[in-house]
Motif scaffolding. Structure first.
Motif: not given
Length: 126
Positions: A29-41, A93-94
């Motif tokens: 989960q640390a590798q999932v970009p925040d943008l992904v969860t903002e764009v995809v439900p 994102g460190k």
């Protein structure tokens, strides 16, 4: 040599996929970009589970679909490219994960993604 490399890659993909589903979900989960969860439900855990399932399927396909190995290799290479932004997000994102708890380790890891792409393509050539 290619056959051994392909089987080793297949085993690695199945192992990685299983780790997505069971013992390393939080780490991935640390590798999932925040943008992904903002764009995809879908939440980060859903992304990790879905990518784990894809990894298991691709790994298995490398072995059980020998006539399609070039196509599977190209799909796997594309998959490695598609998940690269996750590695970049972890580095920029460190975010700690998999023992990558300093900038140097996170950025060195980025260098290995092209190796995986090349491995997928080379090991599936005829």
């Amino acid at each position: 040599m290619r056959t051994f490399a392909r089987w080793l890659l297949a085993a690695g993909m199945v192992f990685a996929g299983l780790s997505h589903l069971f013992w390393a979900r939080k780490e991935f989960q640390a590798q999932v970009p925040d943008l992904v969860t903002e764009v995809v439900p879908i939440d980060k855990d859903g992304v990790v589970v879905a990518s784990g399932a894809v990894e298991i399927m691709l790994g298995a396909a490398l072995v059980v679909l020998p006539k399609e190995r070039r196509r599977i290799g190209a799909i796997l290479a594309a998959f490695f490219i598609a998940i690269f932004p996750g590695n970049i997000a972890q580095a920029t994102g460190k975010r700690a994960g998999f023992g990558l708890d300093d900038d140097r380790a996170r950025y060195v890891r980025l260098l290995f993604q092209p190796v995986l792409v090349a491995w997928a393509l080379w090991s599936t050539r005829r």
